[in-house]
Write a protein that holds these residues in place. Structure first.
Motif, PDB file in Angstrom:
ATOM      1  N   THR A 280       0.696  -1.284   0.045  1.00  0.00           N
ATOM      2  CA  THR A 280      -0.079   0.170  -0.200  1.00  0.00           C
ATOM      3  C   THR A 280       0.831   1.215   0.079  1.00  0.00           C
ATOM      4  O   THR A 280       0.366   2.477   0.023  1.00  0.00           O
ATOM      5  CB  THR A 280      -1.077  -0.121   1.141  1.00  0.00           C
ATOM      6  OG1 THR A 280      -0.326  -0.024   2.312  1.00  0.00           O
ATOM      7  CG2 THR A 280      -1.945  -0.964   1.155  1.00  0.00           C
TER       8      THR A 280
ATOM      9  N   ASN B 202      -8.381   8.062   2.020  1.00  0.00           N
ATOM     10  CA  ASN B 202      -9.020   6.664   1.516  1.00  0.00           C
ATOM     11  C   ASN B 202      -7.679   5.847   1.777  1.00  0.00           C
ATOM     12  O   ASN B 202      -6.685   6.179   1.422  1.00  0.00           O
ATOM     13  CB  ASN B 202      -9.236   6.729   0.265  1.00  0.00           C
ATOM     14  CG  ASN B 202     -10.614   7.416  -0.221  1.00  0.00           C
ATOM     15  OD1 ASN B 202     -11.610   7.522   0.629  1.00  0.00           O
ATOM     16  ND2 ASN B 202     -10.447   8.494  -1.312  1.00  0.00           N
TER      17      ASN B 202
ATOM     18  N   PRO C 296      -5.623   0.683  -1.790  1.00  0.00           N
ATOM     19  CA  PRO C 296      -5.819  -0.728  -1.713  1.00  0.00           C
ATOM     20  C   PRO C 296      -4.520  -1.624  -2.114  1.00  0.00           C
ATOM     21  O   PRO C 296      -3.764  -0.980  -2.826  1.00  0.00           O
ATOM     22  CB  PRO C 296      -6.906  -0.693  -2.955  1.00  0.00           C
ATOM     23  CG  PRO C 296      -6.430   0.309  -3.693  1.00  0.00           C
ATOM     24  CD  PRO C 296      -6.038   1.392  -2.918  1.00  0.00           C
TER      25      PRO C 296
ATOM     26  N   GLU D  58      -7.331  -6.271  -3.356  1.00  0.00           N
ATOM     27  CA  GLU D  58      -8.533  -5.569  -3.176  1.00  0.00           C
ATOM     28  C   GLU D  58      -8.668  -4.730  -4.317  1.00  0.00           C
ATOM     29  O   GLU D  58      -9.855  -4.803  -4.656  1.00  0.00           O
ATOM     30  CB  GLU D  58      -8.113  -4.463  -2.011  1.00  0.00           C
ATOM     31  CG  GLU D  58      -7.939  -5.098  -0.544  1.00  0.00           C
ATOM     32  CD  GLU D  58      -7.393  -4.332   0.412  1.00  0.00           C
ATOM     33  OE1 GLU D  58      -7.554  -4.624   1.545  1.00  0.00           O
ATOM     34  OE2 GLU D  58      -6.711  -3.128  -0.101  1.00  0.00           O
ATOM     35  N   GLN D  59      -7.834  -4.211  -5.231  1.00  0.00           N
ATOM     36  CA  GLN D  59      -8.109  -3.608  -6.544  1.00  0.00           C
ATOM     37  C   GLN D  59      -9.046  -4.602  -7.322  1.00  0.00           C
ATOM     38  O   GLN D  59     -10.049  -4.373  -8.073  1.00  0.00           O
ATOM     39  CB  GLN D  59      -7.091  -3.056  -7.123  1.00  0.00           C
ATOM     40  CG  GLN D  59      -6.626  -1.754  -6.486  1.00  0.00           C
ATOM     41  CD  GLN D  59      -5.221  -1.391  -7.117  1.00  0.00           C
ATOM     42  OE1 GLN D  59      -4.195  -2.172  -7.492  1.00  0.00           O
ATOM     43  NE2 GLN D  59      -4.988  -0.080  -7.309  1.00  0.00           N
TER      44      GLN D  59
ATOM     45  N   GLN E 265     -10.730  -7.163  -6.544  1.00  0.00           N
ATOM     46  CA  GLN E 265     -12.079  -7.456  -5.828  1.00  0.00           C
ATOM     47  C   GLN E 265     -13.062  -6.431  -6.201  1.00  0.00           C
ATOM     48  O   GLN E 265     -14.076  -6.492  -6.658  1.00  0.00           O
ATOM     49  CB  GLN E 265     -11.809  -7.573  -4.368  1.00  0.00           C
ATOM     50  CG  GLN E 265     -13.036  -8.075  -3.823  1.00  0.00           C
ATOM     51  CD  GLN E 265     -13.122  -8.272  -2.163  1.00  0.00           C
ATOM     52  OE1 GLN E 265     -11.890  -8.124  -1.711  1.00  0.00           O
ATOM     53  NE2 GLN E 265     -14.098  -8.552  -1.523  1.00  0.00           N
ATOM     54  N   GLU E 266     -12.554  -5.094  -6.147  1.00  0.00           N
ATOM     55  CA  GLU E 266     -13.255  -4.048  -6.246  1.00  0.00           C
ATOM     56  C   GLU E 266     -13.753  -3.972  -7.913  1.00  0.00           C
ATOM     57  O   GLU E 266     -14.640  -3.637  -8.328  1.00  0.00           O
ATOM     58  CB  GLU E 266     -12.642  -2.670  -6.042  1.00  0.00           C
ATOM     59  CG  GLU E 266     -12.439  -2.431  -4.616  1.00  0.00           C
ATOM     60  CD  GLU E 266     -11.362  -1.239  -4.125  1.00  0.00           C
ATOM     61  OE1 GLU E 266     -10.913  -0.503  -5.108  1.00  0.00           O
ATOM     62  OE2 GLU E 266     -11.215  -0.849  -3.056  1.00  0.00           O
ATOM     63  N   ARG E 267     -12.662  -4.222  -8.867  1.00  0.00           N
ATOM     64  CA  ARG E 267     -12.936  -4.326 -10.281  1.00  0.00           C
ATOM     65  C   ARG E 267     -14.120  -5.423 -10.512  1.00  0.00           C
ATOM     66  O   ARG E 267     -15.096  -5.199 -11.308  1.00  0.00           O
ATOM     67  CB  ARG E 267     -11.824  -4.540 -10.916  1.00  0.00           C
ATOM     68  CG  ARG E 267     -12.096  -4.509 -12.408  1.00  0.00           C
ATOM     69  CD  ARG E 267     -10.959  -5.076 -12.972  1.00  0.00           C
ATOM     70  NE  ARG E 267     -10.738  -6.484 -13.033  1.00  0.00           N
ATOM     71  CZ  ARG E 267      -9.917  -7.364 -13.685  1.00  0.00           C
ATOM     72  NH1 ARG E 267      -8.947  -6.845 -14.244  1.00  0.00           N
ATOM     73  NH2 ARG E 267     -10.069  -8.701 -13.392  1.00  0.00           N
ATOM     74  N   ASP E 268     -13.795  -6.427  -9.941  1.00  0.00           N
ATOM     75  CA  ASP E 268     -14.839  -7.552 -10.090  1.00  0.00           C
ATOM     76  C   ASP E 268     -16.423  -7.002  -9.648  1.00  0.00           C
ATOM     77  O   ASP E 268     -17.435  -7.584 -10.105  1.00  0.00           O
ATOM     78  CB  ASP E 268     -14.489  -9.026  -9.291  1.00  0.00           C
ATOM     79  CG  ASP E 268     -13.088  -9.635 -10.014  1.00  0.00           C
ATOM     80  OD1 ASP E 268     -12.831  -9.088 -11.100  1.00  0.00           O
ATOM     81  OD2 ASP E 268     -12.802 -10.396  -9.273  1.00  0.00           O
ATOM     82  N   GLU E 269     -16.417  -6.656  -8.092  1.00  0.00           N
ATOM     83  CA  GLU E 269     -17.772  -6.109  -7.721  1.00  0.00           C
ATOM     84  C   GLU E 269     -18.126  -5.159  -8.676  1.00  0.00           C
ATOM     85  O   GLU E 269     -19.585  -5.067  -8.959  1.00  0.00           O
ATOM     86  CB  GLU E 269     -17.307  -5.428  -6.411  1.00  0.00           C
ATOM     87  CG  GLU E 269     -17.113  -6.385  -5.338  1.00  0.00           C
ATOM     88  CD  GLU E 269     -16.772  -5.850  -4.169  1.00  0.00           C
ATOM     89  OE1 GLU E 269     -16.670  -4.715  -3.882  1.00  0.00           O
ATOM     90  OE2 GLU E 269     -16.477  -6.861  -3.003  1.00  0.00           O
ATOM     91  N   GLU E 270     -17.567  -4.031  -9.330  1.00  0.00           N
ATOM     92  CA  GLU E 270     -18.006  -3.132 -10.429  1.00  0.00           C
ATOM     93  C   GLU E 270     -18.690  -3.585 -11.432  1.00  0.00           C
ATOM     94  O   GLU E 270     -19.550  -3.507 -11.943  1.00  0.00           O
ATOM     95  CB  GLU E 270     -16.912  -2.051 -10.572  1.00  0.00           C
ATOM     96  CG  GLU E 270     -17.372  -0.869 -11.513  1.00  0.00           C
ATOM     97  CD  GLU E 270     -18.399  -0.260 -10.953  1.00  0.00           C
ATOM     98  OE1 GLU E 270     -19.260   0.278 -11.970  1.00  0.00           O
ATOM     99  OE2 GLU E 270     -18.699  -0.129  -9.750  1.00  0.00           O
TER     100      GLU E 270
ATOM    101  N   GLN F 192     -21.824  -5.363 -10.763  1.00  0.00           N
ATOM    102  CA  GLN F 192     -22.909  -4.233 -10.500  1.00  0.00           C
ATOM    103  C   GLN F 192     -23.367  -4.022 -11.726  1.00  0.00           C
ATOM    104  O   GLN F 192     -24.619  -3.699 -12.099  1.00  0.00           O
ATOM    105  CB  GLN F 192     -22.345  -3.235  -9.565  1.00  0.00           C
ATOM    106  CG  GLN F 192     -22.187  -3.472  -8.242  1.00  0.00           C
ATOM    107  CD  GLN F 192     -21.532  -2.246  -7.444  1.00  0.00           C
ATOM    108  OE1 GLN F 192     -21.505  -1.356  -7.911  1.00  0.00           O
ATOM    109  NE2 GLN F 192     -21.373  -2.575  -6.174  1.00  0.00           N
TER     110      GLN F 192
END
Length: 265
Positions: free
Chosen positions: A45, A211, A214, A218-219, A221-226, A229
């Motif tokens: 990080t 913030n 990440p 985590e990046q 995971q955030e991309r997969d979640e986006e 959605q």
């Protein structure tokens, strides 16, 4: 009268991990899981906005040699950051240690993770013994003049930071358990969360907006979640379109022949 210890060996309590911290009595507490995980999170990080990745070097548990007159003297910080120094670009040039007289650049920040066996030395409470190398605090403060020194005690959930002012470290006030570094445009603070499937209070970096930076995982995971959605929104829109078409047909109309109203200019 009892002669000798008549307790059978299997009846005696075996030593625990706290009784056997290391096979080397000169280096108690090495290694342990936390000292692997926490430095890794710091490196993942640490993304200073003012420095390209090829101008920042981070190291974990790497011998730091600091005196060319005593080439066998070293300290081993749990984690440290060097600015304006290039990391190795291939496997063959990976550092075996960090040698000040060879590198020519001192660390900008050192982080020590307190453990029962090293706490007094990490906090500068030990005195140098006659004929022995200087203490860790002396090296960081008086010999190398490292600008920042951060200490984290996970047992007390306490973060302490020291800044070199003049010739001595001055402890910084951390009301929110965070410290900001203007040179990096980054801050370091305590974050409650799950890292590598372990829940706890972790030391990690954050940006100017507060913030948390990440990690690569985590990046992803955030991309997969986006993406999920976006797929969900597309499915909802398609379902609504199908429902509207079915309603229009129920009125005896052909949805394909219905044109949207023209926009007024």
């Amino acid at each position: 009268m009892v002669y000798g210890d008549r307790t059978a060996p299997w009846q005696k309590p075996l030593p625990t991990m706290y009784d056997l911290p290391s096979e080397d009595p000169e280096e108690p507490g090495l290694p342990d899981e936390f000292h692997d995980l926490q430095p890794a999170l710091l490196s993942l990080t640490c993304k200073p906005a003012e420095y390209w990745p090829d101008r920042c070097f981070t190291a974990t548990d790497l011998n730091l040699y600091y005196d060319s007159r005593h080439t066998n003297w070293y300290k081993r910080p749990d984690w440290f950051l060097v600015l304006d120094n290039t990391p190795s670009t291939d496997q063959e040039t990976l550092r075996w240690s960090y040698v000040i007289w060879q590198e020519g650049v001192i660390p900008y920040l050192v982080v020590e993770l307190l453990s029962p066996g090293t706490e007094t030395e990490d906090l500068g409470l030990t005195q140098r013994k006659s004929g022995k190398p200087p203490t860790k605090w002396e090296v960081y403060e008086q010999i190398l003049h490292i600008p920042y020194y951060v200490v984290y005690d996970r047992y007390q959930n306490r973060l302490r930071a020291f800044r070199l002012q003049g010739a001595r470290y001055q402890e910084q006030l951390l009301p929110d358990r965070r410290i900001w570094f203007n040179e990096l445009n980054l801050g370091l603070g305590l974050w409650q969360g799950i890292y590598d499937r372990r829940d706890g209070l972790w030391l990690r970096w954050y940006d100017a907006q507060g913030n948390w930076i990440p990690t690569p995982s985590e990046q992803l995971q955030e991309r997969d979640e986006e993406l999920e959605q976006q797929r969900q929104r597309a499915q909802d829109a398609e379902q609504k379109a199908e429902q509207l078409a079915a309603y229009i047909k129920s009125l005896g109309l052909n949805p394909d022949e219905i044109k949207p109203p023209e926009q007024e200019v």
